[in-house]
Design an enzyme around this catalytic site. Structure first.
Site, PDB file in Angstrom:
ATOM      1  CG  HIS A   1      -1.907   1.089   1.269  1.00 44.81           C
ATOM      2  ND1 HIS A   1      -1.785   2.132   2.155  1.00 44.81           N
ATOM      3  CD2 HIS A   1      -3.040   1.325   0.560  1.00 44.81           C
ATOM      4  CE1 HIS A   1      -2.801   2.966   1.991  1.00 44.81           C
ATOM      5  NE2 HIS A   1      -3.582   2.498   1.027  1.00 44.81           N
TER       6      HIS A   1
ATOM      7  CG  ASP B   1      -6.988   3.947   0.217  1.00 45.00           C
ATOM      8  OD1 ASP B   1      -5.759   3.772   0.381  1.00 45.00           O
ATOM      9  OD2 ASP B   1      -7.543   5.050   0.374  1.00 45.00           O
TER      10      ASP B   1
END
Length: 147
Positions: free
Chosen positions: A74, A124
């Site tokens: 991420h 996300d």
């Protein structure tokens, strides 16, 4: 009123307005990831914040497990998006808002957002999917905040 007092008063008001705006933008934008986690992940956002070496602010070293690896990916995703799709923005990508919703159990990023917003939403969405796929590896001892 003296010119010096007037000058410092204007600077003080301007500074407060700038800080307030920055906090509002940050709160609004970070809320996307928070509410996405709250809505779609198997665990609460607090259970991921401070987990391992990469979940939360910053990150370095070797991921402690697959959950921490999700956070490393991420972080890298945000870095790539910041250089590519969001390169025209002056501010940090963590401060950019995007729209999303749920369709059943699926996170859907709004196709009407610009390329930057869509890419951030995908980063996300991907981490939430990764958290859920690797939930069996979650170890509360790796959470520095609540563990």
């Amino acid at each position: 009123m003296s010119p010096k007092f007037m000058f410092f008063s204007i600077i003080a008001v301007w500074s407060c307005a700038a800080v307030t705006e920055a906090l509002f933008i940050q709160h609004r934008s970070l809320a996307n990831f928070f509410f996405m986690t709250l809505t779609a992940a198997k665990r609460s956002p607090q259970e991921y914040d401070g987990y391992g070496n990469y979940c939360g602010w910053g990150g370095e070293g070797t991921p402690v497990d697959s959950i921490d690896r999700c956070c490393q990916v991420h972080d890298n995703c945000y870095g790539t998006v910041n250089e590519n799709e969001c390169g025209h923005y002056i501010r940090n990508v963590k401060l950019i808002d995007y729209d999303w919703h749920m369709e059943g159990t699926e996170i859907v990023c709004d196709p009407k957002d610009d390329a930057c917003g869509r890419a951030l939403c995908k980063c996300d969405k991907d981490i939430i999917d990764c958290f859920n796929e690797n939930d069996k590896d979650y170890n509360p001892e790796y959470n520095k905040v609540i563990g």
